[in-house]
Design a protein around this motif. Sequence first.
Motif, PDB file in Angstrom:
ATOM      1  N   GLY A 155       0.977  -1.238  -0.052  1.00  0.00           N
ATOM      2  CA  GLY A 155      -0.098   0.080  -0.128  1.00  0.00           C
ATOM      3  C   GLY A 155       0.920   1.216  -0.005  1.00  0.00           C
ATOM      4  O   GLY A 155       0.433   2.259  -0.289  1.00  0.00           O
ATOM      5  N   PHE A 156       2.068   0.785   0.197  1.00  0.00           N
ATOM      6  CA  PHE A 156       3.191   2.273   0.286  1.00  0.00           C
ATOM      7  C   PHE A 156       3.852   2.285  -0.888  1.00  0.00           C
ATOM      8  O   PHE A 156       5.066   2.809  -0.839  1.00  0.00           O
ATOM      9  N   SER A 157       3.561   1.467  -2.110  1.00  0.00           N
ATOM     10  CA  SER A 157       4.344   1.707  -3.269  1.00  0.00           C
ATOM     11  C   SER A 157       4.194   3.068  -3.831  1.00  0.00           C
ATOM     12  O   SER A 157       3.274   3.845  -3.543  1.00  0.00           O
ATOM     13  N   GLY A 158       5.033   3.497  -4.752  1.00  0.00           N
ATOM     14  CA  GLY A 158       4.921   4.712  -5.343  1.00  0.00           C
ATOM     15  C   GLY A 158       3.565   5.072  -5.818  1.00  0.00           C
ATOM     16  O   GLY A 158       2.889   6.261  -5.629  1.00  0.00           O
ATOM     17  N   ARG A 159       2.920   4.283  -6.484  1.00  0.00           N
ATOM     18  CA  ARG A 159       1.605   4.307  -7.394  1.00  0.00           C
ATOM     19  C   ARG A 159       0.492   4.519  -6.133  1.00  0.00           C
ATOM     20  O   ARG A 159      -0.255   5.609  -6.197  1.00  0.00           O
ATOM     21  N   ASN A 160       0.651   3.617  -5.190  1.00  0.00           N
ATOM     22  CA  ASN A 160      -0.412   3.628  -4.177  1.00  0.00           C
ATOM     23  C   ASN A 160      -0.258   4.987  -3.367  1.00  0.00           C
ATOM     24  O   ASN A 160      -1.341   5.424  -2.902  1.00  0.00           O
ATOM     25  N   ASN A 161       0.943   5.312  -2.942  1.00  0.00           N
ATOM     26  CA  ASN A 161       1.028   6.439  -1.998  1.00  0.00           C
ATOM     27  C   ASN A 161       0.613   7.702  -2.697  1.00  0.00           C
ATOM     28  O   ASN A 161       0.568   8.549  -2.057  1.00  0.00           O
ATOM     29  N   LEU A 162       0.420   7.793  -4.086  1.00  0.00           N
ATOM     30  CA  LEU A 162       0.191   8.984  -4.731  1.00  0.00           C
ATOM     31  C   LEU A 162      -1.270   9.361  -4.177  1.00  0.00           C
ATOM     32  O   LEU A 162      -1.602  10.573  -4.117  1.00  0.00           O
ATOM     33  N   ALA A 163      -2.147   8.597  -3.739  1.00  0.00           N
ATOM     34  CA  ALA A 163      -3.676   8.941  -3.106  1.00  0.00           C
ATOM     35  C   ALA A 163      -3.347   9.703  -2.026  1.00  0.00           C
ATOM     36  O   ALA A 163      -4.169  10.704  -1.644  1.00  0.00           O
ATOM     37  N   SER A 164      -2.452   9.200  -1.188  1.00  0.00           N
ATOM     38  CA  SER A 164      -2.241   9.983   0.167  1.00  0.00           C
ATOM     39  C   SER A 164      -1.474  11.433  -0.219  1.00  0.00           C
ATOM     40  O   SER A 164      -2.074  12.447   0.621  1.00  0.00           O
ATOM     41  N   LEU A 165      -0.714  11.349  -1.230  1.00  0.00           N
ATOM     42  CA  LEU A 165       0.078  12.650  -1.513  1.00  0.00           C
ATOM     43  C   LEU A 165      -1.245  13.777  -2.156  1.00  0.00           C
ATOM     44  O   LEU A 165      -1.218  14.930  -2.145  1.00  0.00           O
ATOM     45  N   GLU A 166      -1.906  12.905  -2.954  1.00  0.00           N
ATOM     46  CA  GLU A 166      -3.169  14.168  -3.571  1.00  0.00           C
ATOM     47  C   GLU A 166      -4.161  14.534  -2.543  1.00  0.00           C
ATOM     48  O   GLU A 166      -4.567  15.607  -2.669  1.00  0.00           O
ATOM     49  N   MET A 167      -4.216  13.891  -1.314  1.00  0.00           N
ATOM     50  CA  MET A 167      -5.041  14.396  -0.370  1.00  0.00           C
ATOM     51  C   MET A 167      -4.361  15.747   0.011  1.00  0.00           C
ATOM     52  O   MET A 167      -4.931  16.838   0.380  1.00  0.00           O
ATOM     53  N   VAL A 168      -2.874  15.688   0.115  1.00  0.00           N
ATOM     54  CA  VAL A 168      -2.163  16.929   0.799  1.00  0.00           C
ATOM     55  C   VAL A 168      -2.422  17.903  -0.387  1.00  0.00           C
ATOM     56  O   VAL A 168      -2.842  19.222  -0.203  1.00  0.00           O
ATOM     57  N   PHE A 169      -1.989  17.927  -1.625  1.00  0.00           N
ATOM     58  CA  PHE A 169      -2.194  19.000  -2.654  1.00  0.00           C
ATOM     59  C   PHE A 169      -3.870  19.250  -2.947  1.00  0.00           C
ATOM     60  O   PHE A 169      -3.886  20.352  -3.505  1.00  0.00           O
TER      61      PHE A 169
END
Length: 241
Positions: free
Chosen positions: A211-225
């Motif tokens: 769940g912390f792969s680069g592709r999966n982690n984009l969802a957490s980062l998109e929440m920030v941005f």
Amino acid sequence: HLVVVKPMSNEWWSAAAIVNEAEARGLKMVVAQQLRFHPVIMKIREMIQSGQLGQVGYIHQDAFFNRKGYSGSYPQPYPLLVQGSVHFFDYLRWTLDQEPVAVWADCWNAPWTEGEGMRCAYVSIEMSGGCRVCYRGIATQDDHTNWTCNWRIEGEKGILTVENDVIHFNGEEVPVAWDDDTEISDLNLPPLNKIIFEKFLNYMEGGDEPGFSGRNNLASLEMVFGAISSSETGQRYNMGQ
């Protein structure tokens, strides 16, 4: 293959470019979101996923930082959200096993704030399973909640709270401990980093994508941005827009 620290970038476009480039080169990439494996976070996840709380309808997260706002080694416009809140947004996806649908946010500074960047944020989050989240991040005093943050989780079977790494469910304390009996408030990064590398090695050897792969982690980062965009525009940000 590579492991990168969080956040993988302080710009959304470059984070997506990093992930796309790694995939284009056939490389496997993970983001070291090791705090999702802290015993407190793992216990919250276990209690939610086991059904002890029933369906979760509401979560409140509190995160207070010291006044430097976790700006890292360089000035940036939203240090609190980019450097700190990415952990807490990632916790939500991990513990609920749900993805974000939309965010609304307001960012500001207290009148006495010194230095560059916004140090206060209120973020409302809609998750895919219907849960609503209210996140409050404040960096105005020399005060700091633990990196697991403080929680109030309301489910159909009761209320789970976390304060200073102590969990209560319907008023009863829930025991939590490191396997080696380390003080629970100690981040104990070596064991957490070991988990990241073990799962990364398994991924490289053909195992499941974490769940912390680069592709999966984009969802957490998109929440920030997405929160940054919402604060700047005054509009709801829908994921993937």
